[in-house]
Design a protein around this motif. Structure first.
Motif, short mmCIF file in Angstrom:
data_model
loop_
_atom_site.label_atom_id
_atom_site.label_comp_id
_atom_site.label_asym_id
_atom_site.label_seq_id
_atom_site.Cartn_x
_atom_site.Cartn_y
_atom_site.Cartn_z
N THR A 237 0.82 -1.21 -0.06
CA THR A 237 0.08 -0.01 0.15
C THR A 237 0.90 1.22 -0.05
OG1 THR A 237 -0.11 0.01 2.39
CG2 THR A 237 -1.85 -1.37 1.20
N VAL A 238 1.96 1.11 -0.04
CA VAL A 238 3.09 2.20 0.12
C VAL A 238 3.88 2.84 -1.31
CG1 VAL A 238 4.93 3.22 1.24
CG2 VAL A 238 3.64 1.79 2.39
N SER A 239 4.25 1.65 -1.96
CA SER A 239 5.04 1.87 -3.23
C SER A 239 4.18 2.62 -4.28
CB SER A 239 5.83 0.69 -3.72
OG SER A 239 6.35 0.14 -2.83
N PRO A 240 4.82 3.49 -5.19
CA PRO A 240 4.16 3.95 -5.99
C PRO A 240 3.33 3.17 -6.81
CG PRO A 240 6.15 5.03 -6.11
CD PRO A 240 6.37 3.93 -5.18
N ARG A 241 2.23 3.46 -7.50
CA ARG A 241 1.52 2.45 -8.48
C ARG A 241 1.40 2.75 -9.87
NH1 ARG A 241 -3.14 3.44 -4.04
NH2 ARG A 241 -1.80 2.25 -2.19
N VAL A 242 1.23 1.84 -10.54
CA VAL A 242 0.88 1.73 -11.82
C VAL A 242 -0.07 0.83 -12.29
CG1 VAL A 242 3.50 2.24 -12.54
CG2 VAL A 242 2.72 -0.05 -12.51
N SER A 243 -0.60 0.74 -13.60
CA SER A 243 -1.66 -0.09 -13.96
C SER A 243 -1.09 -1.13 -14.80
CB SER A 243 -2.71 0.66 -14.87
OG SER A 243 -3.47 1.61 -14.09
N CYS A 244 -1.51 -2.50 -14.54
CA CYS A 244 -0.99 -3.61 -15.03
C CYS A 244 -2.58 -4.44 -15.63
CB CYS A 244 -0.28 -4.57 -14.13
SG CYS A 244 1.38 -3.72 -13.88
N VAL A 245 -2.23 -5.37 -16.46
CA VAL A 245 -3.21 -5.98 -17.23
C VAL A 245 -3.02 -7.58 -16.90
CG1 VAL A 245 -4.53 -6.35 -19.32
CG2 VAL A 245 -3.62 -4.05 -18.67
#
Length: 482
Positions: A237-245
């Motif tokens: 819940t801390v690290s930067p997020r990206v969208s994956c598929v």
């Protein structure tokens, strides 16, 4: 190839209009990572970039919102669309070496195709994040990536406020019509004379009416109820997020049988996919079978056909409405019965006009979650387990796609800002079901989501056991039209 840009002396003053309320919620969501729409096309023929560029510019002329820029006014914290008369799009080319560097930079241990990796790369290229507020930003970008094996990937990246899923389907179809040389004829009757208004301006008179106190009660109800929602386990819940598929695919025989059974049981495909997602979530969490969990589902309804005036299916913009509904699920749940409950929930909501009356409430809560992530579980910005579209896309473009050498494509939007744990973009192409399931990483791991999607696929295929058998009396009693 002649340019479509008019001579400077003939330039016309850009047209400007303020964004609508739903469009505003997307303007706030996109910089945080939710609402970047991408179409990625794998081509076996070398794309003629000048031709494609002119084709895209003709589409911008036909659909002015695709030619617009987004302007932010810091004084009023408001956004507006600014539409020049001249089409502007420039296709950005990436040679084999540049593409290879991008593919090598993708941090994943999964065996993913170049198309899949480039799609994820584009989903996370955010042209609207940390931009100079004094500068207008384009809403539409295009790129061509060259691969080692004499193949290419064409990507179209758009701001979701200007392009919902129905718009993306129209854009792809009209681009292929241009490639075949029939675009001008086919599109003539659908040309939009200017940037249309937001969806709120087209709601039929009286259908969005709700007393002020009712708005307050519903917002409070949605807010309090959200604390009872169950979620997939969060990994980071801390690290930067990206969208994956992750892709969920069925072959033509499996898809045909599934659709036939949905029709026989009078259940829509979205209900079955959502039901499979909830049951799979309960299953992979390893909780006791008799333990109930409450899951939230957001269903997106294409409102074009029920607006006033009715908008063409080719009308580009954002004209979907979100309906939030919840369902209790435990182990051993019958997927068809749950699918029917999901369908009936949406039917009842639409009969009560909640897709219009609750529009302002949903937009308000979406913006509040963006501004205050702490009000969501673990500050995750998760608003539901699943988001899904009421109607699936059926693609009949195989013959036209041969003109472009189109071998495969994926279309979806980013969700790693505010949104669901899994957003399902379902398409039936060449009679085969292909779902792009988008999720926020590393809030959820790729292994976790692959397990979820594999379990969904198993549940869906198991639901089809006994195709052709007549439903028993108890099943008949449960049937209704969705």
């Amino acid at each position: 190839m002649t340019s479509l840009s008019p001579h400077p002396a003939d330039a016309v003053e850009p047209k400007t209009r303020s964004v609508g309320a739903t469009e505003l919620s997307w303007c706030k969501a996109v910089p945080g990572g939710t609402g970047t729409t991408v179409l990625a096309l794998l081509l076996s023929k070398p794309p003629h970039v000048p031709f494609l560029q002119n084709a895209l510019r003709r589409l911008q002329i036909s659909h002015p919102i695709l030619n617009s820029k987004l302007r932010f006014d810091p004084a009023s914290s408001s956004f507006s669309y600014v539409t020049p008369s001249a089409a502007h799009i420039e296709i950005q080319p990436f040679d084999v070496q540049s593409t290879s560097q991008i593919l090598e930079s993708c941090e994943t241990t999964a065996q993913l195709s170049p198309l899949h990796l480039i799609l994820e790369h584009e989903l996370n290229k955010n042209s609207w994040k940390d931009t100079d507020p004094s500068l207008d930003t384009h809403l539409f970008f295009a790129s061509v990536y060259a691969l080692h094996d004499d193949k290419w990937i064409l990507t179209l990246r758009l701001h979701t406020s200007a392009c919902d899923r129905a718009s993306a389907v129209t854009l792809l179809r009209e681009l292929m019509e241009e490639a075949k040389g029939v675009g001008g004829v086919e599109r003539g009757m659908h040309k939009e004379m200017g940037v249309s208004l937001g969806i709120e301006e087209y709601i039929p008179a009286g259908q969005a009416n709700k007393p002020f106190w009712a708005h307050g009660m519903d917002v409070l109800g949605y807010s309090l109820n959200s604390f009872r929602f169950s979620n997939l386990d969060f990994k980071d819940t801390v690290s930067p997020r990206v969208s994956c598929v992750v892709r969920l695919q069925l072959n033509a025989e499996e898809t045909g049988r599934l659709l036939s059974d949905c029709e026989r049981r009078e259940t829509k495909l979205f209900g079955l996919l959502a039901a499979a997602g909830m049951i799979a979530s309960h299953s992979i969490k390893g909780i006791p079978r008799d333990q109930w969990e409450k899951y939230a589902v957001v269903t997106l309804v294409n409102c074009r056909s029920i607006l006033d005036p009715v908008l063409s299916s080719n009308h580009i913009g954002f004209y979907h409405s979100a309906v939030l509904h919840t369902h209790n699920v435990k182990g051993g749940e019958n997927v068809w019965e749950l699918a029917k409950r999901i369908c009936m929930s949406l039917v009842n909501a639409k009969n009560n006009k909640k897709h219009f009356t609750d529009m302002a409430d949903i937009n308000f809560l979406m913006c509040k979650a963006i501004e205050n992530p702490g009000v969501t579980p673990s500050g995750s910005l998760r608003t539901s387990l699943i988001s899904i579209f009421e109607d699936h896309v059926i693609d009949h473009s195989s013959k036209m796609s041969q003109e472009m050498g189109l071998e495969d494509f994926i279309g979806c939007a980013s969700v790693h800002g505010v949104g669901p744990s899994i957003a399902i973009f379902d398409t039936i192409r060449d009679e085969k079901l292909d779902c792009a399931c988008v999720y926020p990483y590393p809030l959820h791991s790729r292994e976790q989501m692959q397990e979820l999607v594999d379990e969904m696929r198993r549940i869906i295929l198991d639901a089809g056991v006994g195709f052709g058998n007549s439903p028993d009396k108890n099943e008949v009693d449960l049937q209704y039209s969705c």
